[in-house]
Design a protein around this motif. Structure first.
Motif, mmCIF file in Angstrom:
data_model
loop_
_atom_site.group_PDB
_atom_site.id
_atom_site.type_symbol
_atom_site.label_atom_id
_atom_site.label_comp_id
_atom_site.label_asym_id
_atom_site.label_seq_id
_atom_site.Cartn_x
_atom_site.Cartn_y
_atom_site.Cartn_z
ATOM 1 N N GLU A 1 -6.755 9.805 4.777
ATOM 2 C CA GLU A 1 -8.202 9.772 4.550
ATOM 3 C C GLU A 1 -8.561 8.433 3.913
ATOM 4 O O GLU A 1 -8.142 8.144 2.791
ATOM 5 C CB GLU A 1 -8.628 10.918 3.636
ATOM 6 N N VAL A 2 -9.325 7.610 4.612
ATOM 7 C CA VAL A 2 -9.690 6.290 4.103
ATOM 8 C C VAL A 2 -11.201 6.108 4.261
ATOM 9 O O VAL A 2 -11.730 6.210 5.370
ATOM 10 C CB VAL A 2 -8.952 5.158 4.864
ATOM 11 N N THR A 3 -11.855 5.838 3.163
ATOM 12 C CA THR A 3 -13.278 5.510 3.178
ATOM 13 C C THR A 3 -13.425 4.015 2.970
ATOM 14 O O THR A 3 -13.002 3.480 1.943
ATOM 15 C CB THR A 3 -14.035 6.265 2.074
ATOM 16 N N ALA A 4 -13.993 3.335 3.950
ATOM 17 C CA ALA A 4 -14.141 1.876 3.897
ATOM 18 C C ALA A 4 -15.584 1.510 3.566
ATOM 19 O O ALA A 4 -16.532 2.144 4.030
ATOM 20 C CB ALA A 4 -13.726 1.253 5.223
ATOM 21 N N SER A 5 -15.736 0.477 2.765
ATOM 22 C CA SER A 5 -17.058 -0.030 2.412
ATOM 23 C C SER A 5 -16.951 -1.534 2.207
ATOM 24 O O SER A 5 -15.904 -2.136 2.450
ATOM 25 C CB SER A 5 -17.591 0.662 1.152
ATOM 26 N N ALA A 6 -18.038 -2.138 1.771
ATOM 27 C CA ALA A 6 -18.034 -3.578 1.511
ATOM 28 C C ALA A 6 -18.990 -3.882 0.361
ATOM 29 O O ALA A 6 -19.970 -3.170 0.140
ATOM 30 C CB ALA A 6 -18.450 -4.367 2.751
ATOM 31 N N GLY A 7 -18.688 -4.942 -0.363
ATOM 32 C CA GLY A 7 -19.556 -5.426 -1.435
ATOM 33 C C GLY A 7 -19.664 -6.933 -1.343
ATOM 34 O O GLY A 7 -18.876 -7.586 -0.649
ATOM 35 N N THR A 8 -20.625 -7.492 -2.034
ATOM 36 C CA THR A 8 -20.834 -8.939 -1.988
ATOM 37 C C THR A 8 -20.959 -9.515 -3.384
ATOM 38 O O THR A 8 -21.339 -8.826 -4.331
ATOM 39 C CB THR A 8 -22.096 -9.304 -1.193
ATOM 40 N N GLY B 1 -5.053 12.334 -5.739
ATOM 41 C CA GLY B 1 -5.508 11.098 -6.377
ATOM 42 C C GLY B 1 -6.035 10.109 -5.352
ATOM 43 O O GLY B 1 -6.061 10.371 -4.145
ATOM 44 N N VAL B 2 -6.420 8.929 -5.848
ATOM 45 C CA VAL B 2 -7.057 7.946 -4.981
ATOM 46 C C VAL B 2 -6.499 6.555 -5.243
ATOM 47 O O VAL B 2 -6.217 6.190 -6.391
ATOM 48 C CB VAL B 2 -8.590 7.951 -5.170
ATOM 49 N N HIS C 1 -16.635 -8.657 0.462
ATOM 50 C CA HIS C 1 -15.381 -8.051 0.027
ATOM 51 C C HIS C 1 -15.194 -6.728 0.753
ATOM 52 O O HIS C 1 -16.086 -5.867 0.724
ATOM 53 C CB HIS C 1 -15.400 -7.769 -1.476
ATOM 54 N N GLY C 2 -14.056 -6.547 1.394
ATOM 55 C CA GLY C 2 -13.712 -5.235 1.926
ATOM 56 C C GLY C 2 -13.247 -4.328 0.797
ATOM 57 O O GLY C 2 -12.633 -4.777 -0.169
ATOM 58 N N GLU C 3 -13.549 -3.046 0.922
ATOM 59 C CA GLU C 3 -13.176 -2.052 -0.090
ATOM 60 C C GLU C 3 -12.681 -0.794 0.609
ATOM 61 O O GLU C 3 -13.209 -0.401 1.649
ATOM 62 C CB GLU C 3 -14.395 -1.672 -0.939
ATOM 63 N N ILE C 4 -11.672 -0.141 0.035
ATOM 64 C CA ILE C 4 -11.232 1.151 0.551
ATOM 65 C C ILE C 4 -10.931 2.104 -0.604
ATOM 66 O O ILE C 4 -10.446 1.698 -1.660
ATOM 67 C CB ILE C 4 -9.991 1.044 1.453
ATOM 68 N N LEU C 5 -11.241 3.368 -0.381
ATOM 69 C CA LEU C 5 -10.759 4.479 -1.190
ATOM 70 C C LEU C 5 -9.857 5.281 -0.282
ATOM 71 O O LEU C 5 -10.305 5.829 0.737
ATOM 72 C CB LEU C 5 -11.923 5.336 -1.701
ATOM 73 N N ALA C 6 -8.555 5.339 -0.595
ATOM 74 C CA ALA C 6 -7.561 5.927 0.293
ATOM 75 C C ALA C 6 -6.876 7.116 -0.376
ATOM 76 O O ALA C 6 -6.501 7.058 -1.552
ATOM 77 C CB ALA C 6 -6.539 4.867 0.687
ATOM 78 N N ARG C 7 -6.708 8.177 0.408
ATOM 79 C CA ARG C 7 -6.078 9.409 -0.088
ATOM 80 C C ARG C 7 -5.112 9.942 0.965
ATOM 81 O O ARG C 7 -5.193 9.619 2.133
ATOM 82 C CB ARG C 7 -7.128 10.470 -0.370
ATOM 83 N N LEU D 1 0.820 -1.211 0.000
ATOM 84 C CA LEU D 1 0.000 0.000 0.000
ATOM 85 C C LEU D 1 0.855 1.263 0.000
ATOM 86 O O LEU D 1 0.497 2.274 -0.630
ATOM 87 C CB LEU D 1 -0.934 -0.009 1.210
ATOM 88 N N ARG D 2 1.984 1.232 0.681
ATOM 89 C CA ARG D 2 2.890 2.386 0.633
ATOM 90 C C ARG D 2 3.381 2.632 -0.794
ATOM 91 O O ARG D 2 3.518 3.775 -1.238
ATOM 92 C CB ARG D 2 4.083 2.167 1.566
ATOM 93 N N GLU D 3 3.629 1.555 -1.511
ATOM 94 C CA GLU D 3 4.084 1.695 -2.893
ATOM 95 C C GLU D 3 2.958 2.217 -3.785
ATOM 96 O O GLU D 3 3.189 3.055 -4.660
ATOM 97 C CB GLU D 3 4.615 0.344 -3.404
ATOM 98 N N LEU D 4 1.731 1.742 -3.566
ATOM 99 C CA LEU D 4 0.597 2.290 -4.317
ATOM 100 C C LEU D 4 0.422 3.773 -4.009
ATOM 101 O O LEU D 4 0.128 4.579 -4.912
ATOM 102 C CB LEU D 4 -0.680 1.528 -3.963
ATOM 103 N N ARG D 5 0.597 4.149 -2.764
ATOM 104 C CA ARG D 5 0.498 5.561 -2.365
ATOM 105 C C ARG D 5 1.590 6.392 -3.035
ATOM 106 O O ARG D 5 1.346 7.531 -3.470
ATOM 107 C CB ARG D 5 0.610 5.644 -0.841
#
Length: 272
Positions: A196-203, A140-141, A265-271, A129-133
């Motif tokens: 800033e991290v927005t967490a959500s979930a999907g199925t 960006g996101v 499924h866990g999901e995040i949008l991280a900034r 994740l540090r590398e993605l950041r």
């Protein structure tokens, strides 16, 4: 003092039974949480792109002015991605073989960085994740989605599927991964320095006769004919007879007229 953590091994492998599942994925069913963030003209990195079906959808959404770079650790699967992207008539996608821990791109190169079902298979998800950041531009996101195997639930209660889930989680962890990654994404993102991290979930849910036949048949084949079963046997977690019984359990489940299977499924949008 401990030595460096070994690289994880991709538990599923890239056999046909695995890619059959991966080729079914779309941006709508696998990246819906990200779609409102996409705009024409963005630069997007798709990490762990597999056979390219989600990649192609994302490329259409940011194109034609936007560009997509899609990377995967497997050169073999990138060939399939290239064929799919060419078949879709897309000219704004570049493909490359790369390691998520050492991406060959400058700091801030991309407006959007996407990784679907990747972090569960890496030895150091926080470092990934540090590398993605690092390669994400200011403002960006980073969008990440991973399944949580412990969340999987089904009916009817076929005992062989309980054993399948136990065996999968044990094998994945022996390979250096974390099969229950979905619940950990928020924690990992904070540890990686995102502000800033927005967490959500999907199925995903399989309940129609057609869905049960596809999902049950797919896993029956994956248990006996892919790297998952081979690794379980090599490590002494199961033998071939037990793998056969688990495959039969999947067929039993798929034949049930009221069969139902769902996973989270866990999901995040991280900034930041």
């Amino acid at each position: 003092m401990t030595g460096p953590q070994p690289a994880a091994v991709y538990t599923h492998g890239h056999q046909e039974a695995v890619l059959r599942s991966h080729r079914s994925r779309t941006a709508a069913d696998s990246a819906g949480y990200l779609l409102p963030e996409l705009r024409p003209g963005q630069a997007l990195l798709d990490v762990g792109c597999g056979p390219g079906t989600i990649t192609a959808d994302l490329a259409e959404l940011v194109g034609p002015q936007g560009r997509v770079v899609a990377v995967d650790a497997s050169a073999e699967v990138l060939e399939q991605a290239a064929g799919h992207i060419a078949g879709r008539g897309l000219s704004n996608v570049a493909l490359a073989c790369a390691d998520v821990h050492r991406l060959p791109y400058p700091d801030g190169e991309f407006d959007v960085v996407h990784a679907h079902q990747v972090l569960q298979h890496v030895a150091d998800p926080v470092a990934a994740l540090r590398e993605l950041r690092r390669v994400t531009a200011p403002g960006g996101v980073v969008a990440v989605r991973d399944v949580d195997y412990a969340s999987m639930t089904w009916f009817p209660e076929v005992p062989a599927l309980d054993r399948w889930l136990e065996l999968y989680r044990r094998t994945a962890r022996a390979n250096g991964g974390e099969p229950d990654a979905g619940r950990r994404l928020l924690s990992w993102a904070r540890a990686a320095g995102f502000t800033e991290v927005t967490a959500s979930a999907g199925t995903w849910t399989y309940a129609t006769p057609e869905q049960r036949a596809w999902w049950g048949g797919l896993w029956a084949d994956r248990v006996t004919g892919t790297a998952l079963g081979r690794t379980a046997v090599e490590r002494g977690f199961a033998d071939q007879d037990e793998l056969g019984r688990i495959a039969d359990g999947w067929r039993e489940w798929s034949a049930a007229g009221d069969g139902w299977f769902s996973m989270l499924h866990g999901e995040i949008l991280a900034r930041g």
